[in-house]
Write a protein that holds these residues in place. Structure first.
Motif, mmCIF file in Angstrom:
data_model
loop_
_atom_site.group_PDB
_atom_site.id
_atom_site.type_symbol
_atom_site.label_atom_id
_atom_site.label_comp_id
_atom_site.label_asym_id
_atom_site.label_seq_id
_atom_site.Cartn_x
_atom_site.Cartn_y
_atom_site.Cartn_z
ATOM 1 N N GLY A 281 57.205 27.743 -2.257
ATOM 2 C CA GLY A 281 58.388 26.881 -2.216
ATOM 3 C C GLY A 281 59.227 27.002 -3.469
ATOM 4 N N LEU A 282 58.566 27.078 -4.618
ATOM 5 C CA LEU A 282 59.301 27.230 -5.878
ATOM 6 C C LEU A 282 60.102 28.528 -5.884
ATOM 7 C CD1 LEU A 282 56.609 26.030 -8.451
ATOM 8 C CD2 LEU A 282 58.669 24.807 -7.740
ATOM 9 N N VAL A 283 59.492 29.609 -5.403
ATOM 10 C CA VAL A 283 60.206 30.887 -5.337
ATOM 11 C C VAL A 283 61.358 30.798 -4.349
ATOM 12 C CG1 VAL A 283 60.018 33.321 -4.674
ATOM 13 C CG2 VAL A 283 58.208 32.250 -6.022
ATOM 14 N N ALA A 284 61.078 30.216 -3.171
ATOM 15 C CA ALA A 284 62.070 30.191 -2.100
ATOM 16 C C ALA A 284 63.314 29.396 -2.457
ATOM 17 C CB ALA A 284 61.445 29.626 -0.828
ATOM 18 N N VAL A 285 63.130 28.240 -3.103
ATOM 19 C CA VAL A 285 64.289 27.392 -3.355
ATOM 20 C C VAL A 285 64.978 27.675 -4.678
ATOM 21 C CG1 VAL A 285 63.381 25.544 -1.921
ATOM 22 C CG2 VAL A 285 62.926 25.521 -4.372
ATOM 23 N N ARG A 286 64.310 28.389 -5.570
ATOM 24 C CA ARG A 286 64.929 28.661 -6.870
ATOM 25 C C ARG A 286 65.509 30.066 -6.973
ATOM 26 N NH1 ARG A 286 64.256 24.821 -10.670
ATOM 27 N NH2 ARG A 286 64.867 26.284 -12.303
ATOM 28 N N ALA A 287 65.115 30.950 -6.059
ATOM 29 C CA ALA A 287 65.670 32.306 -6.091
ATOM 30 C C ALA A 287 67.176 32.246 -5.892
ATOM 31 C CB ALA A 287 65.020 33.146 -5.003
#
Length: 299
Positions: A281-287
């Protein structure tokens, strides 16, 4: 995104992060109070109490501003948010009664993994490869939590997973509404419509309410009210995608409550699933997405 285009206040991620974390602490309380209240009455009654208490609280606030404060050109978005939000809460309450609180919450609050996909379907803005990679990683974690011991899917787990998709839709609609609608109007229509939607559900699912349940039900309603106010405020300072990572604070809060109150300790496989969901989730929403036109609400 600029205020001139979207109608938002200037972006302030630290403020948005603090508001979002506080909102999801209240959400963790909602889950815990629902689990306790569910020992006394039905899921439909919980849902009705939650929404009705919030609606009764917001009505005097709206009346002070006059009927004109309720005029809106976004009634479709208000309905979308209420339908998705009500269905999500029912799915979560249903799941909480059947599986550990931490598992139900983790599965439901994997919602940020779905948000880039929903934003792409609605706005057709290109989503980066890193965002999709993060979503895939997170979904692998969801699968681990759904089948921590290799058993077939439990109806409570499936309900919580369905709640994640519904929550993602509700969160994106809050973002779009927050661009132009004042907080009191957003909350009024949500609680009004959600209460109306909850009535037939409660009638079909009715169980008597013992006196010892009333305090827990009232607490449930006020925890929900606080969470909704805080999350609408948060989305005025940053986009849903940017504050998405802070949603995962609810998993920490809920896991602590589940451990302290009910003695539920997640298995090693579930811990791994949690790490994958949060990391993905961190990767998905911060990319960062490729530069495109500013995000707009559907018309």
């Amino acid at each position: 995104m600029t205020g001139a285009v979207t109608g938002h206040r200037p972006e302030n991620l630290p403020v948005a992060a603090g508001l979002t974390t506080a909102a999801f602490f209240c959400v963790a309380l909602v889950g815990a109070l629902a689990k306790v209240s569910g020992q006394y009455t039905s899921t439909g009654v919980l849902l009705l109490f939650q929404n009705l208490i919030c609606f009764l609280f917001i009505v005097p606030v709206v009346l002070r501003n006059g009927p004109s404060s309720l005029r809106t050109s976004k009634i479709g978005l208000h309905v979308l948010r209420a339908v998705a939000g009500t269905a999500c809460w029912y799915a979560l309450f249903f799941a909480i009664a059947r599986i550990p609180l931490a598992n139900a919450t983790l599965l439901t609050y994997s919602a940020p993994l779905w948000m880039p996909l929903i934003a792409w379907l609605v706005t057709r803005q290109r989503v980066s490869t890193a965002t999709w990679a993060g979503a895939v990683l997170g979904f692998a974690g969801v699968v681990l939590v759904l089948q921590p011991q290799g058993h077939s899917f439990d109806v409570g787990e499936l309900s919580a997973f369905a709640g994640a998709i519904l929550l993602a839709v509700a969160m994106m609609s809050v973002r779009w509404l927050g661009a132009t609608e004042p907080i009191t109007r957003v909350l009024f229509y949500y609680f009004l419509l959600s209460t109306v939607l909850s009535v037939p559900i409660a009638v079909l699912d009715w169980e008597p309410i013992p006196s010892q349940a009333l305090g827990w039900l009232i607490g449930l309603g006020f925890a929900q009210l606080a969470s909704q106010i805080l999350i609408v405020l948060a989305y005025r300072y940053a986009s849903a995608e940017k504050v998405g990572p802070f949603i995962y604070s609810v998993i920490v809060f809920t896991a602590v409550l589940d451990w302290i109150v009910w003695g539920q300790v997640p298995s090693a496989t579930t811990y791994l699933g949690m790490v994958l969901v949060i990391g993905g989730g961190l990767v998905a929403v911060r990319a960062r997405r490729a530069p495109t036109a500013p995000e707009e609400a559907p018309r």
